[in-house]
Design a protein around this motif. Structure first.
Motif, PDB file in Angstrom:
ATOM      1  N   LYS A  55       0.821  -1.196   0.000  1.00 20.73           N
ATOM      2  CA  LYS A  55       0.000   0.000   0.000  1.00 20.73           C
ATOM      3  C   LYS A  55       0.856   1.247   0.000  1.00 20.73           C
ATOM      4  CE  LYS A  55      -2.143  -1.357   3.463  1.00 20.73           C
ATOM      5  NZ  LYS A  55      -2.705  -2.474   4.171  1.00 20.73           N
ATOM      6  N   ARG A  84       6.310   1.274   3.634  1.00 23.73           N
ATOM      7  CA  ARG A  84       5.912   0.113   4.404  1.00 23.73           C
ATOM      8  C   ARG A  84       6.522  -1.145   3.839  1.00 23.73           C
ATOM      9  NH1 ARG A  84       0.754  -1.968   6.710  1.00 23.73           N
ATOM     10  NH2 ARG A  84       0.260  -2.871   4.712  1.00 23.73           N
ATOM     11  N   ASP A 133       2.484  -5.888  11.512  1.00 21.03           N
ATOM     12  CA  ASP A 133       2.095  -4.557  11.969  1.00 21.03           C
ATOM     13  C   ASP A 133       1.344  -4.664  13.289  1.00 21.03           C
ATOM     14  OD1 ASP A 133       1.613  -1.828  12.064  1.00 21.03           O
ATOM     15  OD2 ASP A 133      -0.165  -1.930  10.799  1.00 21.03           O
ATOM     16  N   HIS A 153      -5.300 -10.549  14.259  1.00 16.31           N
ATOM     17  CA  HIS A 153      -5.084 -11.300  13.026  1.00 16.31           C
ATOM     18  C   HIS A 153      -4.745 -12.734  13.385  1.00 16.31           C
ATOM     19  CE1 HIS A 153      -5.137  -8.232   9.935  1.00 16.31           C
ATOM     20  NE2 HIS A 153      -4.239  -7.504  10.534  1.00 16.31           N
ATOM     21  N   TRP A 164      -0.412 -13.787   7.791  1.00 15.62           N
ATOM     22  CA  TRP A 164      -0.491 -12.349   7.499  1.00 15.62           C
ATOM     23  C   TRP A 164       0.544 -11.971   6.443  1.00 15.62           C
ATOM     24  CZ3 TRP A 164       2.318  -7.767   7.974  1.00 15.62           C
ATOM     25  CH2 TRP A 164       1.585  -6.581   8.148  1.00 15.62           C
ATOM     26  N   TYR A 201      -7.819   0.932   1.361  1.00 16.61           N
ATOM     27  CA  TYR A 201      -7.544   2.133   2.159  1.00 16.61           C
ATOM     28  C   TYR A 201      -7.601   3.389   1.303  1.00 16.61           C
ATOM     29  CZ  TYR A 201      -6.424  -0.530   6.353  1.00 16.61           C
ATOM     30  OH  TYR A 201      -6.507  -1.332   7.475  1.00 16.61           O
ATOM     31  N   TYR A 244      -3.915   5.136   2.255  1.00 17.32           N
ATOM     32  CA  TYR A 244      -2.756   4.675   1.477  1.00 17.32           C
ATOM     33  C   TYR A 244      -2.965   4.916  -0.015  1.00 17.32           C
ATOM     34  CZ  TYR A 244      -1.356   2.060   5.677  1.00 17.32           C
ATOM     35  OH  TYR A 244      -0.990   1.701   6.943  1.00 17.32           O
ATOM     36  N   GLU A 280     -11.343  -4.144   5.840  1.00 16.38           N
ATOM     37  CA  GLU A 280     -10.502  -3.108   6.446  1.00 16.38           C
ATOM     38  C   GLU A 280     -10.661  -1.847   5.625  1.00 16.38           C
ATOM     39  OE1 GLU A 280      -6.336  -4.004   7.198  1.00 16.38           O
ATOM     40  OE2 GLU A 280      -6.854  -6.043   7.811  1.00 16.38           O
ATOM     41  N   TRP A 334     -11.091  -0.484  10.167  1.00 17.78           N
ATOM     42  CA  TRP A 334      -9.812  -0.759  10.832  1.00 17.78           C
ATOM     43  C   TRP A 334      -9.488   0.450  11.678  1.00 17.78           C
ATOM     44  CZ3 TRP A 334      -7.215  -5.127  11.450  1.00 17.78           C
ATOM     45  CH2 TRP A 334      -5.927  -5.056  11.954  1.00 17.78           C
ATOM     46  N   ARG A 383       5.495   1.893  13.731  1.00 17.56           N
ATOM     47  CA  ARG A 383       4.784   3.179  13.623  1.00 17.56           C
ATOM     48  C   ARG A 383       5.556   4.222  14.420  1.00 17.56           C
ATOM     49  NH1 ARG A 383       1.221   2.455   9.417  1.00 17.56           N
ATOM     50  NH2 ARG A 383       0.509   0.303   9.493  1.00 17.56           N
ATOM     51  N   LYS A 426      -5.089   4.051  13.782  1.00 15.41           N
ATOM     52  CA  LYS A 426      -6.349   3.967  13.041  1.00 15.41           C
ATOM     53  C   LYS A 426      -7.534   3.607  13.945  1.00 15.41           C
ATOM     54  CE  LYS A 426      -4.053   2.968   8.694  1.00 15.41           C
ATOM     55  NZ  LYS A 426      -2.768   2.446   9.196  1.00 15.41           N
TER      56      LYS A 426
HETATM   57  C1  GCB Z   1      -3.590  -3.710   6.687  1.00 12.93           C
HETATM   58  C2  GCB Z   1      -3.310  -4.868   7.537  1.00 12.93           C
HETATM   59  C3  GCB Z   1      -3.329  -4.504   8.996  1.00 12.93           C
HETATM   60  C4  GCB Z   1      -2.588  -3.176   9.187  1.00 12.93           C
HETATM   61  C5  GCB Z   1      -3.341  -2.112   8.443  1.00 12.93           C
HETATM   62  C6  GCB Z   1      -2.661  -0.750   8.519  1.00 12.93           C
HETATM   63  O1  GCB Z   1      -3.960  -3.810   5.570  1.00 12.93           O
HETATM   64  O2  GCB Z   1      -4.149  -5.952   7.294  1.00 12.93           O
HETATM   65  O3  GCB Z   1      -2.749  -5.532   9.731  1.00 12.93           O
HETATM   66  O4  GCB Z   1      -2.427  -2.869  10.512  1.00 12.93           O
HETATM   67  O5  GCB Z   1      -3.411  -2.461   7.101  1.00 12.93           O
HETATM   68  O6  GCB Z   1      -2.961   0.005   9.419  1.00 12.93           O
HETATM   69  O7  GCB Z   1      -1.831  -0.473   7.657  1.00 12.93           O
END
Ligand code: GCB
Length: 630
Positions: free
Chosen positions: A11, A15, A205, A384, A409, A507, A511, A534, A579, A589, A601
């Motif tokens: 994304k 990352r 994550d 997860h 994951w 997203y 993203y 999500e 999410w 992060r 988030k």
């Molecule tokens: C996702 C993942 C999740 C992350 C989230 C994020 O797509 O599935 O585990 O925490 O994005 O916040 O980037």
């Protein structure tokens, strides 16, 4: 490292690079010598057990963990596992460790949030505790471990009892032969080191909390005992509420010879029957209830189910609280007891509200369900990995439906047969623990995996394995990609063919593109029920500003409002899973003052403060203003 060189729809480039960097630097430690454990007891929380929760002594075995692993990579049974007391002051100097005078950690609990010096520790910690025990003749005793992250090596009175890999599912080790009257001790080495071939792999994550994170107990049972059962509403090819009175399934009696009687009683439903085991100890049954109220979000009715086998001091008797309901997919609809439903949900990590750390207490679960109810949610995706069993118990009582998943994951080593074997272990352990929970309506096999043939084959096989283990529930997975192009999003991942319900992560507005881009997106999605599994944006609680200003509560709301416009135009969407419920720790992060080691988030901050977006969902769910059940 094949899995990391595969193309993956990241994304954000940042990352992706972070994940790749982690992959290159990971040390590959010896694989656990895991033998399939003989059995796994279900319903342990209803059994009369000897709890081993409480304070355990611990010693840190800093990487490369030379007390646990010999230089050739084998597990060493002759170091701390012996729990000998060293001659510290006199006599020949023989060993340089001592559990008796070592500090303690609480079990259940992650080590990271209990002791500041262990906060970022990822590696091996040895746990030890003494316990008194009086073995009874003609009984068997198991050490039941609710979960330990990630690998465990168990010794009782210096004897190696079992190994286990997998951080989120329970396991049982038989200790009958190792126990003696009076004082006994158990030593468990827990290794939280992430591995490229682990599930999950190295790049995650969320925070890799280590330790004996769930309840530990000793369970004593007769020589033949009930270790597994499945009691559910008959799942025929069609469903009719008027005829929904037949219960079916099996009871498994470990150690039983063919023909051993097992009784099943559900007094309130007018069920009382005796069935017999086959040569594998399995007693299938089918029985009609004289009356049965089905479980649903509105009426989460649970029945006391009584199971028994054997007699006198060899009787094994169990009770459980089970709800009966039918869940199935019909075209693009999800039907609960024949009625089309729309899932008003939210994602949730097993992160304890207020105190932070891994969820492991009744209080943690009460707080999470308080938020869910306040939000008017009827559904939660437990991301997860399988969560503490208390979550499913509470959901059963409260009528909250659950998506449960294994920690497969993003990148894992899809090309390795041994990784497939691990995935099936975890799937088995998850389904076995929770198959009798009415709240669980979906099993998920994975989250956001890279789209390539090796992965697709692996996950198709795994989805079929899930159906074989449980033919009564739809199978899902959360998929990522496509990316926004010319106002179009086309989902063509072949993995969707293997699923009954498609989880679509996206997203847009965070993203991918700008929040308002969502308004005009034309989606091409499979003709199956779709859950937007999500979506969201980060916001720091208390940070206010314009709706286009990143990290503000206003922008998070803005992203969701545009998402609602988009989602209302997709006819087969059957659920919303933003999410995420709460901000959660994630060491990747690292924007100071905004993130400080948390993924922001959440609709609620880690210390329980609701953001504006929480109230948006509360209202939307109350008014049922986004999405349709059919
Ligand atoms: C996702 C993942 C999740 C992350 C989230 C994020 O797509 O599935 O585990 O925490 O994005 O916040 O980037």
């Amino acid at each position: 490292m094949t899995s990391f060189s595969q193309s993956f729809p990241a994304k954000g480039i940042g990352r992706r690079n972070a994940l790749l960097a982690l992959a290159c630097c990971a040390i590959t430690l010896p694989a656990v010598a895991q033998q399939p454990l003989k059995t796994l007891l279900v319903d342990v929380d209803h059994r009369n057990v000897t709890s081993l929760d409480g304070n355990w002594h611990y010693l840190v075995d800093q990487p490369p963990a030379r007390a646990l692993y010999s230089p050739d990579g084998k597990v060493n049974d002759k170091t701390y596992a012996l729990n000998t007391h060293p001659n510290i002051d006199s006599g020949p100097h023989n060993a340089e460790y001592d559990f008796a005078t070592a500090p303690t950690l609480k079990v259940p609990g992650d080590w990271n949030t209990q002791e500041p010096t262990l906060f970022r520790y990822e590696g091996v910690i040895w746990y030890q505790r003494d316990f008194g025990f009086e073995p009874k003749p003609n009984t068997r005793t198991f050490l039941h471990i609710g979960a330990a992250n990630y690998k465990s090596f168990v010794w009782v009175n210096q004897k190696r009892i079992c190994d286990h890999e997998g951080g989120f599912t329970p396991f049982d080790c038989e200790v009958t032969a190792a126990l003696k009257p009076g004082n006994n001790f158990v030593v468990i080495a827990v290794d939280s080191t992430r591995e490229v071939d682990g599930i999950p792999s190295v790049g995650i994550d969320w925070f890799n909390y280590g330790g004996l994170t769930r309840d530990v107990s000793l369970v004593t049972v007769p020589m033949q005992f009930i270790d597994d059962y499945d009691v559910h509403l008959k799942h025929g090819s069609t469903f009719s509420a008027a005829d929904a009175k037949t219960l079916t399934g099996y009871v498994h009696v470990e150690g039983a010879t063919a023909g051993t009687p097992v009784t099943l009683r559900i007094p309130e439903a007018g069920v009382s029957t005796t069935v017999k085991t086959d040569a594998d100890g399995r007693a299938p049954f089918e029985v009609k209830a004289s009356k049965l109220e089905l479980w649903s979000h509105e009426t989460p009715k649970l029945y006391k189910v009584e199971l028994a086998t054997g007699s006198g001091d060899q009787q094994d008797k169990l009770t459980d609280d089970i709800g009966f309901r039918d869940i199935r997919v019909d075209g693009t609809r999800i039907l609960l007891n024949g009625k089309a439903i729309f899932l008003q949900g939210v994602n949730e990590h097993a992160e304890a509200p207020y105190r932070t750390g891994r969820v492991c207490t009744d209080e943690d679960v009460k707080n999470i369900f308080g938020f869910l109810k306040d939000m008017n949610a009827n559904f939660v995706r437990l991301a997860h990995y399988p969560h503490d069993e208390r979550m499913e118990r509470e959901a059963d009582r409260d009528g909250i439906m659950i998506w449960s998943e294994i920690p497969l994951w993003q990148h894992i080593s899809f090309d390795k047969p041994e990784v497939y074997a691990k995935a099936t272990f975890m799937l088995n352990e998850m389904i076995r623990r929770d198959r009798d929970k009415a709240s669980v309506i979906l099993w998920s096999v994975s989250n956001e995996t890279p789209n390539n043939p090796t992965r697709t084959q692996f996950l198709t096989n795994l989805a079929n394995e899930a159906r074989r283990l449980d033919p009564t529930r739809p199978i899902t997975s959360a998929i990522i990609g496509p990316h926004l192009k010319d106002n179009k999003m086309v989902e063509n991942d072949p993995l969707t063919n293997a699923l009954d319900v498609v989880g679509q992560n996206e997203y847009v507005g965070w993203y991918d593109g700008r929040p308002e881009d969502a308004d005009n997106i034309q989606w091409t999605l499979p003709q199956k029920p779709i859950l937007i599994s999500e979506f969201g944006a980060e916001a720091k609680q208390g940070n206010h500003g314009g709706k286009d200003q990143r990290w503000t509560e206003e922008q998070q709301v803005n992203v969701y409002q545009h998402q609602f416009i988009m989602i209302n135009k997709i006819p087969q969407v059957r659920g919303l899973i933003p999410w995420i419920l709460m901000d959660f720790r994630s060491p990747t992060r690292n924007i100071p003052k905004l993130q400080d080691g948390f993924n922001r988030k959440g609709l609620i901050s880690e210390d329980g403060k609701k953001k504006e977006a929480f109230y948006l969902f509360q209202k939307t769910y109350k008014e049922h203003s986004v999405g349709k059940a059919e």
